[in-house]
Motif scaffolding. Structure first.
Motif, mmCIF file in Angstrom:
data_model
loop_
_atom_site.group_PDB
_atom_site.id
_atom_site.type_symbol
_atom_site.label_atom_id
_atom_site.label_comp_id
_atom_site.label_asym_id
_atom_site.label_seq_id
_atom_site.Cartn_x
_atom_site.Cartn_y
_atom_site.Cartn_z
ATOM 1 N N UNK A 32 9.243 -2.784 7.167
ATOM 2 C CA UNK A 32 10.500 -3.509 6.940
ATOM 3 C C UNK A 32 10.220 -4.987 6.709
ATOM 4 N N UNK A 33 9.305 -5.561 7.473
ATOM 5 C CA UNK A 33 8.930 -6.961 7.264
ATOM 6 C C UNK A 33 8.336 -7.190 5.889
ATOM 7 N N UNK A 34 7.497 -6.263 5.447
ATOM 8 C CA UNK A 34 6.905 -6.366 4.108
ATOM 9 C C UNK A 34 7.978 -6.284 3.038
ATOM 10 N N UNK B 59 12.287 -11.420 -0.744
ATOM 11 C CA UNK B 59 12.470 -12.876 -0.744
ATOM 12 C C UNK B 59 11.564 -13.530 -1.781
ATOM 13 N N UNK B 60 10.328 -13.049 -1.889
ATOM 14 C CA UNK B 60 9.410 -13.592 -2.890
ATOM 15 C C UNK B 60 9.928 -13.327 -4.300
ATOM 16 N N UNK B 61 10.502 -12.148 -4.518
ATOM 17 C CA UNK B 61 11.054 -11.811 -5.828
ATOM 18 C C UNK B 61 12.204 -12.751 -6.188
ATOM 19 N N UNK B 62 13.111 -12.984 -5.246
ATOM 20 C CA UNK B 62 14.241 -13.880 -5.497
ATOM 21 C C UNK B 62 13.734 -15.292 -5.798
ATOM 22 N N UNK B 63 12.749 -15.751 -5.034
ATOM 23 C CA UNK B 63 12.190 -17.086 -5.253
ATOM 24 C C UNK B 63 11.533 -17.204 -6.623
#
Length: 89
Positions: free
Chosen positions: A64-66, A72-76
């Motif tokens: 879940x953390x991954x 979040x990395x994708x959105x950024x």
């Protein structure tokens, strides 16, 4: 009995497919057909999972953390790409 056998054979075929992909990938890397950026991009989720597993201690929490980190990395990255396109950087 038939269900167990079919399930075992199905999992065996999946395992053979994964092994085949790994062998093909290693051969492709050895022959120099792959770009280092593509390889690093594919390794990132596994590294993030390993770090999350070391911190969380359970596979479920690490998964879940991954997932949250990768989302979040994708959105950024989408945001940065959009800004780059907007400002012609």
């Amino acid at each position: 009995m038939i269900v167990s056998l079919a399930l075992g054979l199905g999992l065996g075929l999946i395992g053979l497919g994964v092994i085949g992909m790994l062998v093909s990938g290693v051969r492709s890397i050895m022959k120099g057909k792959q770009d280092i950026k593509k390889i690093v991009t594919m390794i990132v989720p596994f590294v993030v999972f390993g770090i999350a597993f070391a911190i969380a201690g359970t596979v479920t929490k690490a998964a879940i953390g991954t997932m949250l980190f990768m989302m979040a990395a994708m959105v950024l990255i989408i945001l940065l790409t959009g800004l780059r396109g907007t400002f012609n950087i």
